[in-house]
Write a protein that holds these residues in place. Structure first.
Motif, PDB file in Angstrom:
ATOM      1  N   ARG A 103     -52.371 -22.771  41.534  1.00  0.00           N
ATOM      2  CA  ARG A 103     -51.333 -21.807  41.164  1.00  0.00           C
ATOM      3  C   ARG A 103     -50.002 -22.074  41.865  1.00  0.00           C
ATOM      4  O   ARG A 103     -49.034 -21.355  41.603  1.00  0.00           O
ATOM      5  CB  ARG A 103     -51.794 -20.382  41.482  1.00  0.00           C
ATOM      6  CG  ARG A 103     -52.880 -19.870  40.567  1.00  0.00           C
ATOM      7  CD  ARG A 103     -52.994 -18.362  40.647  1.00  0.00           C
ATOM      8  NE  ARG A 103     -53.478 -17.905  41.932  1.00  0.00           N
ATOM      9  CZ  ARG A 103     -54.759 -17.739  42.239  1.00  0.00           C
ATOM     10  NH1 ARG A 103     -55.694 -18.031  41.335  1.00  0.00           N
ATOM     11  NH2 ARG A 103     -55.120 -17.291  43.418  1.00  0.00           N
ATOM     12  N   ASP A 132     -40.249 -14.633  36.233  1.00  0.00           N
ATOM     13  CA  ASP A 132     -40.230 -13.179  36.335  1.00  0.00           C
ATOM     14  C   ASP A 132     -39.662 -12.724  37.674  1.00  0.00           C
ATOM     15  O   ASP A 132     -39.067 -11.645  37.769  1.00  0.00           O
ATOM     16  CB  ASP A 132     -41.648 -12.619  36.184  1.00  0.00           C
ATOM     17  CG  ASP A 132     -42.301 -13.053  34.893  1.00  0.00           C
ATOM     18  OD1 ASP A 132     -41.741 -12.760  33.821  1.00  0.00           O
ATOM     19  OD2 ASP A 132     -43.366 -13.714  34.957  1.00  0.00           O
ATOM     20  N   GLY A 136     -51.929  -6.134  37.673  1.00  0.00           N
ATOM     21  CA  GLY A 136     -52.735  -7.255  37.201  1.00  0.00           C
ATOM     22  C   GLY A 136     -51.968  -8.330  36.463  1.00  0.00           C
ATOM     23  O   GLY A 136     -52.545  -9.374  36.127  1.00  0.00           O
ATOM     24  N   ARG A 137     -50.683  -8.103  36.198  1.00  0.00           N
ATOM     25  CA  ARG A 137     -49.898  -9.120  35.496  1.00  0.00           C
ATOM     26  C   ARG A 137     -49.683 -10.335  36.390  1.00  0.00           C
ATOM     27  O   ARG A 137     -49.302 -10.197  37.545  1.00  0.00           O
ATOM     28  CB  ARG A 137     -48.554  -8.538  35.068  1.00  0.00           C
ATOM     29  CG  ARG A 137     -47.647  -9.555  34.375  1.00  0.00           C
ATOM     30  CD  ARG A 137     -46.368  -8.912  33.889  1.00  0.00           C
ATOM     31  NE  ARG A 137     -45.401  -9.890  33.442  1.00  0.00           N
ATOM     32  CZ  ARG A 137     -44.185  -9.591  32.995  1.00  0.00           C
ATOM     33  NH1 ARG A 137     -43.803  -8.315  32.928  1.00  0.00           N
ATOM     34  NH2 ARG A 137     -43.359 -10.535  32.615  1.00  0.00           N
ATOM     35  N   ARG A 138     -49.934 -11.518  35.871  1.00  0.00           N
ATOM     36  CA  ARG A 138     -49.741 -12.758  36.609  1.00  0.00           C
ATOM     37  C   ARG A 138     -48.291 -13.212  36.408  1.00  0.00           C
ATOM     38  O   ARG A 138     -47.907 -13.633  35.307  1.00  0.00           O
ATOM     39  CB  ARG A 138     -50.713 -13.836  36.129  1.00  0.00           C
ATOM     40  CG  ARG A 138     -52.182 -13.448  36.273  1.00  0.00           C
ATOM     41  CD  ARG A 138     -52.516 -13.034  37.710  1.00  0.00           C
ATOM     42  NE  ARG A 138     -53.843 -12.483  37.848  1.00  0.00           N
ATOM     43  CZ  ARG A 138     -54.887 -13.150  38.324  1.00  0.00           C
ATOM     44  NH1 ARG A 138     -54.751 -14.410  38.695  1.00  0.00           N
ATOM     45  NH2 ARG A 138     -56.053 -12.559  38.449  1.00  0.00           N
ATOM     46  N   LEU A 139     -47.502 -13.122  37.433  1.00  0.00           N
ATOM     47  CA  LEU A 139     -46.069 -13.394  37.340  1.00  0.00           C
ATOM     48  C   LEU A 139     -45.743 -14.862  37.560  1.00  0.00           C
ATOM     49  O   LEU A 139     -46.445 -15.582  38.273  1.00  0.00           O
ATOM     50  CB  LEU A 139     -45.323 -12.544  38.373  1.00  0.00           C
ATOM     51  CG  LEU A 139     -45.510 -11.034  38.279  1.00  0.00           C
ATOM     52  CD1 LEU A 139     -44.844 -10.344  39.454  1.00  0.00           C
ATOM     53  CD2 LEU A 139     -44.959 -10.508  36.962  1.00  0.00           C
ATOM     54  N   ARG A 140     -44.638 -15.271  36.963  1.00  0.00           N
ATOM     55  CA  ARG A 140     -44.084 -16.605  37.204  1.00  0.00           C
ATOM     56  C   ARG A 140     -43.020 -16.449  38.285  1.00  0.00           C
ATOM     57  O   ARG A 140     -42.014 -15.787  38.078  1.00  0.00           O
ATOM     58  CB  ARG A 140     -43.474 -17.167  35.924  1.00  0.00           C
ATOM     59  CG  ARG A 140     -44.447 -17.288  34.751  1.00  0.00           C
ATOM     60  CD  ARG A 140     -43.691 -17.448  33.440  1.00  0.00           C
ATOM     61  NE  ARG A 140     -42.858 -16.279  33.167  1.00  0.00           N
ATOM     62  CZ  ARG A 140     -41.892 -16.244  32.258  1.00  0.00           C
ATOM     63  NH1 ARG A 140     -41.622 -17.324  31.530  1.00  0.00           N
ATOM     64  NH2 ARG A 140     -41.176 -15.138  32.059  1.00  0.00           N
ATOM     65  N   ALA A 147     -49.117 -16.678  45.722  1.00  0.00           N
ATOM     66  CA  ALA A 147     -50.157 -17.442  45.027  1.00  0.00           C
ATOM     67  C   ALA A 147     -51.536 -16.841  45.300  1.00  0.00           C
ATOM     68  O   ALA A 147     -52.378 -16.750  44.399  1.00  0.00           O
ATOM     69  CB  ALA A 147     -50.117 -18.905  45.461  1.00  0.00           C
ATOM     70  N   ARG A 148     -51.756 -16.427  46.533  1.00  0.00           N
ATOM     71  CA  ARG A 148     -53.037 -15.772  46.862  1.00  0.00           C
ATOM     72  C   ARG A 148     -53.209 -14.470  46.087  1.00  0.00           C
ATOM     73  O   ARG A 148     -54.328 -14.047  45.795  1.00  0.00           O
ATOM     74  CB  ARG A 148     -53.101 -15.489  48.364  1.00  0.00           C
ATOM     75  CG  ARG A 148     -53.199 -16.729  49.242  1.00  0.00           C
ATOM     76  CD  ARG A 148     -53.303 -16.334  50.704  1.00  0.00           C
ATOM     77  NE  ARG A 148     -53.193 -17.490  51.578  1.00  0.00           N
ATOM     78  CZ  ARG A 148     -52.275 -17.620  52.543  1.00  0.00           C
ATOM     79  NH1 ARG A 148     -51.390 -16.648  52.744  1.00  0.00           N
ATOM     80  NH2 ARG A 148     -52.237 -18.696  53.288  1.00  0.00           N
ATOM     81  N   GLY A 192     -52.441 -14.075  43.110  1.00  0.00           N
ATOM     82  CA  GLY A 192     -52.772 -14.398  41.730  1.00  0.00           C
ATOM     83  C   GLY A 192     -51.621 -14.856  40.867  1.00  0.00           C
ATOM     84  O   GLY A 192     -51.800 -15.124  39.674  1.00  0.00           O
ATOM     85  N   HIS A 193     -50.423 -14.992  41.445  1.00  0.00           N
ATOM     86  CA  HIS A 193     -49.261 -15.370  40.655  1.00  0.00           C
ATOM     87  C   HIS A 193     -49.080 -16.897  40.609  1.00  0.00           C
ATOM     88  O   HIS A 193     -49.580 -17.621  41.467  1.00  0.00           O
ATOM     89  CB  HIS A 193     -48.008 -14.717  41.241  1.00  0.00           C
ATOM     90  CG  HIS A 193     -48.123 -13.226  41.348  1.00  0.00           C
ATOM     91  ND1 HIS A 193     -48.340 -12.418  40.251  1.00  0.00           N
ATOM     92  CD2 HIS A 193     -48.089 -12.391  42.431  1.00  0.00           C
ATOM     93  CE1 HIS A 193     -48.414 -11.153  40.639  1.00  0.00           C
ATOM     94  NE2 HIS A 193     -48.277 -11.113  41.952  1.00  0.00           N
ATOM     95  N   GLN A 194     -48.354 -17.350  39.583  1.00  0.00           N
ATOM     96  CA  GLN A 194     -48.050 -18.772  39.426  1.00  0.00           C
ATOM     97  C   GLN A 194     -46.725 -19.031  40.139  1.00  0.00           C
ATOM     98  O   GLN A 194     -45.683 -18.520  39.726  1.00  0.00           O
ATOM     99  CB  GLN A 194     -47.928 -19.139  37.947  1.00  0.00           C
ATOM    100  CG  GLN A 194     -47.929 -20.624  37.677  1.00  0.00           C
ATOM    101  CD  GLN A 194     -49.292 -21.253  37.898  1.00  0.00           C
ATOM    102  OE1 GLN A 194     -50.322 -20.638  37.609  1.00  0.00           O
ATOM    103  NE2 GLN A 194     -49.316 -22.468  38.404  1.00  0.00           N
TER     104      GLN A 194
END
Length: 221
Positions: free
Chosen positions: A69, A90, A16-20, A36-37, A39-41
């Motif tokens: 995103r 990340d 669940g961590r949103r990564l850069r 991006a789909r 959930g990551h940036q």
């Protein structure tokens, strides 16, 4: 590549961590959009105008949340230090780029500086230990023979380079073990079976060692 990336991300970062994510030389943005789909940036860097246009067109067809995103930056792979601060990401992707730059070691060092501690560097490069395979399997004996003298990145050198820039090799896969001689526009009868075969071969010795490409994942200490 997507299966391998998903496996490494799931094994390294909390669920669940949103990564850069930084995708250097993103091309048409296939991997960037996939992340991006998820959930990551994602920030994609690309200098080819046609590729940027294709990526923007693909992004335009996505829902607003995904569009928000993903950011596209026009620039060369070696210019990451101009656009971003060290430790800003990340995950850094650099797929299919090293073979086309004049100073690959310098580029690798620059990419490693973009990683936050514990961050992952994902590289896709030609397999310098198997340069004659494609030509040989296609029956071009002269080209296969000449390929033995081709200078290219080998796994041993890449391992040493990653250790030297502070992102030691964590794991590696072979990519295109059985399909490198297949036409790009060919549509296999059973794609799922083919992907499962390639995935299995890409993580199994001795098959991964003769793949056309290598996918390497280094981790910043």
């Amino acid at each position: 590549m997507a299966r391998q990336l998903e496996e490494q991300i799931a094994g390294r970062f909390a669920v669940g961590r949103r990564l850069r994510v930084l995708d250097v030389g993103m091309g048409r943005g296939a991997q960037a959009l996939w992340l991006a789909r998820a959930g990551h940036q994602v920030t994609g860097v690309e200098q080819d105008a046609a590729m940027i246009a294709a990526a923007r067109e693909a992004l335009a067809g996505e829902p607003e949340g995904i569009r928000e995103r993903m950011r596209i930056v026009e620039g060369a792979a070696g210019e990451t230090g101009v656009h971003f601060l060290p430790g800003s990401f990340d995950v850094v992707l650099c797929h299919g780029v090293l073979m086309s730059v004049e100073e690959p070691d310098a580029l690798l060092a620059a990419l490693a500086r973009m990683l936050a501690p514990g961050g992952m560097l994902s590289l896709l490069v030609r397999n310098g230990d198997a340069p004659a395979m494609r030509a040989g399997l296609c029956g071009d004996w002269a080209e296969a023979l000449a390929a033995f003298d081709t200078e290219s990145y080998r796994l041993k050198r890449l391992t040493a380079t990653l250790a030297g820039i502070g992102a030691p090799l964590h794991t590696w896969y072979g990519v295109r073990v059985f399909t490198d001689t297949v036409a790009d526009d060919a549509v296999p009868d059973d794609l799922d079976t083919l992907l499962t075969l390639e995935d299995r071969a890409g993580r199994t010795d001795p098959y991964r060692g003769v793949a056309a490409l290598l996918h390497l994942c280094g981790v910043r200490g």
